[in-house]
Motif scaffolding. Structure first.
Motif, short mmCIF file in Angstrom:
data_model
loop_
_atom_site.label_atom_id
_atom_site.label_comp_id
_atom_site.label_asym_id
_atom_site.label_seq_id
_atom_site.Cartn_x
_atom_site.Cartn_y
_atom_site.Cartn_z
N VAL A 241 0.84 -1.20 0.00
CA VAL A 241 0.00 0.00 0.00
C VAL A 241 0.87 1.25 0.00
CG1 VAL A 241 -1.64 1.35 1.36
CG2 VAL A 241 -1.97 -1.11 1.10
N ILE A 242 1.89 1.28 0.84
CA ILE A 242 2.73 2.49 0.95
C ILE A 242 3.52 2.72 -0.32
CG2 ILE A 242 4.72 3.47 2.16
CD1 ILE A 242 3.61 2.23 4.73
N VAL A 243 4.07 1.66 -0.92
CA VAL A 243 4.85 1.87 -2.14
C VAL A 243 3.93 2.33 -3.28
CG1 VAL A 243 4.78 -0.42 -3.25
CG2 VAL A 243 6.87 0.94 -3.33
N GLN A 244 2.67 1.92 -3.26
CA GLN A 244 1.73 2.43 -4.27
C GLN A 244 1.38 3.89 -4.01
OE1 GLN A 244 -1.60 -0.33 -4.56
NE2 GLN A 244 -0.53 -1.46 -6.15
N GLN A 245 1.29 4.29 -2.74
CA GLN A 245 1.08 5.70 -2.43
C GLN A 245 2.26 6.53 -2.94
OE1 GLN A 245 0.58 5.43 1.85
NE2 GLN A 245 -1.64 5.67 1.70
N LEU A 246 3.47 6.06 -2.72
CA LEU A 246 4.65 6.77 -3.23
C LEU A 246 4.61 6.85 -4.75
CD1 LEU A 246 7.45 5.18 -0.99
CD2 LEU A 246 6.41 7.43 -0.73
N ALA A 247 4.28 5.73 -5.39
CA ALA A 247 4.24 5.70 -6.85
C ALA A 247 3.19 6.68 -7.39
CB ALA A 247 3.96 4.28 -7.34
N ASN A 248 2.02 6.73 -6.75
CA ASN A 248 0.98 7.67 -7.18
C ASN A 248 1.47 9.10 -7.11
OD1 ASN A 248 -1.33 6.31 -8.05
ND2 ASN A 248 -1.97 5.85 -5.97
N ARG A 249 2.11 9.46 -6.01
CA ARG A 249 2.59 10.84 -5.84
C ARG A 249 3.66 11.17 -6.86
NH1 ARG A 249 2.39 13.62 -0.39
NH2 ARG A 249 0.52 12.81 0.59
N ILE A 250 4.56 10.24 -7.11
CA ILE A 250 5.63 10.49 -8.08
C ILE A 250 5.05 10.65 -9.48
CG2 ILE A 250 7.62 9.41 -9.20
CD1 ILE A 250 8.24 8.18 -6.39
N ALA A 251 4.10 9.78 -9.83
CA ALA A 251 3.50 9.86 -11.16
C ALA A 251 2.74 11.17 -11.36
CB ALA A 251 2.58 8.66 -11.38
N GLU A 252 2.09 11.66 -10.30
CA GLU A 252 1.23 12.84 -10.43
C GLU A 252 1.95 14.15 -10.13
OE1 GLU A 252 -2.17 12.17 -7.97
OE2 GLU A 252 -2.71 10.30 -8.98
N ASP A 253 2.89 14.14 -9.17
CA ASP A 253 3.52 15.39 -8.71
C ASP A 253 4.99 15.50 -9.08
OD1 ASP A 253 1.08 15.86 -7.46
OD2 ASP A 253 1.74 14.95 -5.57
N GLY A 254 5.59 14.43 -9.60
CA GLY A 254 7.02 14.43 -9.86
C GLY A 254 7.81 14.06 -8.62
N GLY A 255 9.09 13.84 -8.81
CA GLY A 255 9.94 13.48 -7.69
C GLY A 255 10.47 12.08 -7.84
N ALA A 256 10.95 11.52 -6.74
CA ALA A 256 11.56 10.19 -6.75
C ALA A 256 11.48 9.62 -5.35
CB ALA A 256 13.01 10.27 -7.21
N ALA A 257 11.65 8.31 -5.25
CA ALA A 257 11.72 7.64 -3.96
C ALA A 257 12.93 6.72 -3.96
CB ALA A 257 10.45 6.84 -3.69
N LEU A 258 13.64 6.70 -2.85
CA LEU A 258 14.78 5.81 -2.67
C LEU A 258 14.50 4.95 -1.44
CD1 LEU A 258 17.56 5.16 -3.92
CD2 LEU A 258 18.55 6.72 -2.22
N ILE A 259 14.38 3.66 -1.67
CA ILE A 259 14.10 2.70 -0.59
C ILE A 259 15.37 1.90 -0.33
CG2 ILE A 259 12.70 0.72 0.10
CD1 ILE A 259 10.54 1.78 -1.86
N ALA A 260 15.86 1.93 0.90
CA ALA A 260 17.08 1.21 1.27
C ALA A 260 16.78 0.32 2.46
CB ALA A 260 18.20 2.19 1.61
N ASP A 261 17.04 -0.98 2.31
CA ASP A 261 16.70 -1.91 3.37
C ASP A 261 17.41 -3.23 3.12
OD1 ASP A 261 15.21 -2.68 5.73
OD2 ASP A 261 13.62 -1.35 5.02
N TYR A 262 17.47 -4.07 4.15
CA TYR A 262 17.97 -5.41 3.88
C TYR A 262 16.82 -6.22 3.33
CZ TYR A 262 16.52 -5.88 8.83
OH TYR A 262 15.84 -5.82 10.03
N GLY A 263 17.12 -7.00 2.29
CA GLY A 263 16.04 -7.71 1.65
C GLY A 263 16.53 -8.56 0.49
N HIS A 264 15.60 -8.95 -0.37
CA HIS A 264 15.88 -9.87 -1.47
C HIS A 264 14.91 -9.58 -2.59
CE1 HIS A 264 12.22 -12.21 -0.39
NE2 HIS A 264 12.53 -11.79 0.84
N ASP A 265 15.13 -10.18 -3.74
CA ASP A 265 14.29 -9.94 -4.90
C ASP A 265 13.37 -11.13 -5.14
OD1 ASP A 265 13.26 -8.48 -6.96
OD2 ASP A 265 15.01 -8.62 -8.27
N GLY A 266 12.58 -11.46 -4.09
CA GLY A 266 11.61 -12.54 -4.22
C GLY A 266 12.21 -13.92 -4.16
N THR A 267 13.31 -14.08 -3.41
CA THR A 267 14.00 -15.37 -3.38
C THR A 267 14.03 -16.02 -1.98
OG1 THR A 267 16.11 -14.23 -3.06
CG2 THR A 267 15.48 -14.79 -5.32
#
Length: 400
Positions: A241-267
């Motif tokens: 939900v939150i990443v979609q909120q960020l995406a909506n704002r970026i698509a409509e208002d401009g800007g960017a988001a940088l997400i930094a965390d420990y994680g994986h690509d679906g593995t």
């Protein structure tokens, strides 16, 4: 907290791992994040901004690089989700001050999304003048604390929800934010996917245990991908939900988001764990006294963001991102070299944070083919990004 959870489960039955995490971490009275200052050597864990100010300085350069690449709009909002002790924002604002001439007459403001009253007070003490940091916060307003930063003289506001942050061109930062969001856990069984839930241990009435529920739940019916190959899956609907909120704002208002965390690509599979005193801690023991976390599934975040029409660059290992942003160049400063050697190793070495932490960038699709300088440092998704496109932090950043 344990008595509260035992009573709740006995009354209504087993609860999801997501509900258990939500109660243990953010219960308004007893939640771990609500009542604790958990960061730093005296806390339960330490983050990259606490290890070295260079981390925040490089992200500050990234923010200004992306703002310039977007055409230097006359308004820039720096928005951080889960700002911890405020160290990252503080280091970024120092860079903003040093590069004030590049920002010119741009209207810059700072917006912090923080659910913990305790941490918001710590952040205010770092960022605001002494007389402002002691001002009482208002719990019943969207903006529950405000002030002007001591170093840069910029307006800063605190919110409990991303929805309350004003609209406009924004650079969003989420460092070790998504890993603390509640996850549902699922196990593949001969009868199909089943949810793992938290129940009272029947042999030890005052303890909790994890169980696989025998029948499908609503979550197990809707959150598992049809082509899932793993036998154990953790899904974070709140993160989607939150990443979609960020995406909506970026698509409509401009800007960017940088997400930094420990994680994986679906593995990865079972990554749910607890931390207390910088040591692993049993997840069901003494809830409310330890941090609970799960590795971020960046593949899931990418899928959710892509539905809103933004481009996703990465995830890229922290080692590569920081090297692309010039951390090795920063190490050449003779005055700081000895002090930075250990922090450089912790941040970039594969055995420490170098490979475990990943960086993901969200950008408007219209941003990528623009003739202006694109964001630097990240390798683009080959499905969405021209092969030769330089992106700050995702391709190498050169200093002149």
């Amino acid at each position: 907290m344990l008595r509260h959870l035992l009573s709740k489960i006995k009354a209504t039955g087993p609860i999801s791992v997501a509900e258990y995490m939500r109660e243990a971490l953010t219960n308004p009275v007893m939640g771990y994040y609500v009542k604790n200052d958990m960061l730093g050597p005296e806390g339960d864990f330490i983050t990259s901004p606490e290890i070295s100010q260079v981390f925040g300085e490089l992200l500050g350069i990234w923010c200004i690089s992306e703002w310039m690449g977007a055409g230097s709009p006359n308004r820039l909002q720096l928005v951080e989700l889960g700002p911890g002790r405020g160290s990252l924002t503080n280091d970024i604002l120092r860079v903003f001050g040093q590069l004030r001439s590049a920002l010119g007459q741009t209207e810059v403001s700072v917006h912090l999304v923080e659910v913990s009253p305790r941490l918001s007070q710590v952040q205010a003490q770092l960022l605001l003048p002494a007389e402002q940091s002691q001002q009482a916060a208002s719990d019943d307003q969207p903006v529950y604390r405000q002030g002007t930063t001591a170093a840069a003289g910029l307006p800063v506001s605190w919110y409990q929800r991303l929805e309350d942050v004003p609209r406009g061109f924004s650079v969003f930062l989420a460092h070790e934010f998504f890993d603390a969001l509640p996850v549902h856990k699922f196990q593949r069984t001969p009868r199909g996917w089943r949810e793992i839930m938290v129940d009272v241990d029947p042999e030890k009435k005052d303890e909790l245990r994890l169980v696989i529920v025998p029948a499908p739940t609503l979550a197990s019916s809707i959150f598992i991908q049809a082509d899932e190959k793993r036998d154990h899956v953790e899904v974070c609907p709140g993160g989607g939900v939150i990443v979609q909120q960020l995406a909506n704002r970026i698509a409509e208002d401009g800007g960017a988001a940088l997400i930094a965390d420990y994680g994986h690509d679906g593995t990865k599979m079972d990554t749910f764990r607890g931390f207390k005193g910088h040591q692993l801690h049993p997840v069901l023991e003494a809830p409310g006294t330890a941090d609970l976390t799960a590795d971020v599934d960046f593949g899931y975040l990418r899928r959710m963001a892509a539905r809103k029409g933004v481009a996703c660059l990465g995830p890229l290992p922290q080692r590569d991102f920081l090297k692309n942003m010039g951390i090795d160049t920063r190490m050449q400063d003779p005055a700081a070299r000895a002090q930075l050697l250990r922090s450089h190793d912790l941040l970039t070495h594969p055995d420490h944070m170098g490979l475990r932490f990943q960086f993901l960038c969200l950008l408007a699709q219209s941003r990528l083919p623009a003739p202006r300088a694109p964001p630097r440092g990240l390798k683009g998704d080959p499905l969405k990004t021209p092969a030769a496109l330089p992106v700050a932090g995702f391709t190498e950043l050169s200093f002149s």
